[in-house]
Scaffold this motif. Structure first.
Motif, PDB file in Angstrom:
ATOM      1  N   UNK A   1       0.817  -1.214   0.000  1.00 34.44           N
ATOM      2  CA  UNK A   1       0.000   0.000   0.000  1.00 34.44           C
ATOM      3  C   UNK A   1       0.853   1.267   0.000  1.00 34.44           C
ATOM      4  N   UNK A   2       2.003   1.212   0.673  1.00 27.70           N
ATOM      5  CA  UNK A   2       2.890   2.372   0.731  1.00 27.70           C
ATOM      6  C   UNK A   2       3.641   2.598  -0.574  1.00 27.70           C
ATOM      7  N   UNK A   3       3.629   1.616  -1.450  1.00 29.69           N
ATOM      8  CA  UNK A   3       4.308   1.737  -2.736  1.00 29.69           C
ATOM      9  C   UNK A   3       3.369   2.161  -3.857  1.00 29.69           C
ATOM     10  N   UNK A   4       2.137   2.486  -3.520  1.00 31.12           N
ATOM     11  CA  UNK A   4       1.154   2.881  -4.519  1.00 31.12           C
ATOM     12  C   UNK A   4       0.567   4.253  -4.199  1.00 31.12           C
ATOM     13  N   UNK A   5       0.050   4.878  -5.204  1.00 26.25           N
ATOM     14  CA  UNK A   5      -0.703   6.118  -5.054  1.00 26.25           C
ATOM     15  C   UNK A   5       0.037   7.247  -4.375  1.00 26.25           C
ATOM     16  N   UNK A   6      -0.670   7.941  -3.506  1.00 32.79           N
ATOM     17  CA  UNK A   6      -0.132   9.126  -2.833  1.00 32.79           C
ATOM     18  C   UNK A   6       1.025   8.788  -1.908  1.00 32.79           C
TER      19      UNK A   6
END
Length: 64
Positions: free
Chosen positions: A15-20
């Motif tokens: 999750x920390x490697x995607x999007x914002x």
């Protein structure tokens, strides 16, 4: 440098490697590279400019 990048990326969740949150990864890498590499190597007098990482760019990222 490669070790710092690898350790930092591996410490993140998917999750920390995607999007914002991906921008947070760039900031973390920039800060760690400046602290652990460039400030140790380049000790300059007050009259000289500092050498530091200003931006981090990824050509691609592969998640397995």
């Amino acid at each position: 440098i490669k070790s710092i990048i690898t350790q930092t990326v591996r410490s993140k969740t998917i999750d920390e490697l995607e999007g914002e949150l991906f921008d947070d990864l760039r900031d973390d890498l920039r800060k760690k590279l400046n602290q652990e590499v460039f400030k140790r190597i380049f000790t300059l007098s007050e009259d000289e400019k500092t050498i530091e990482v200003k931006d981090v760019n990824f050509s691609k990222i592969i998640i397995q």
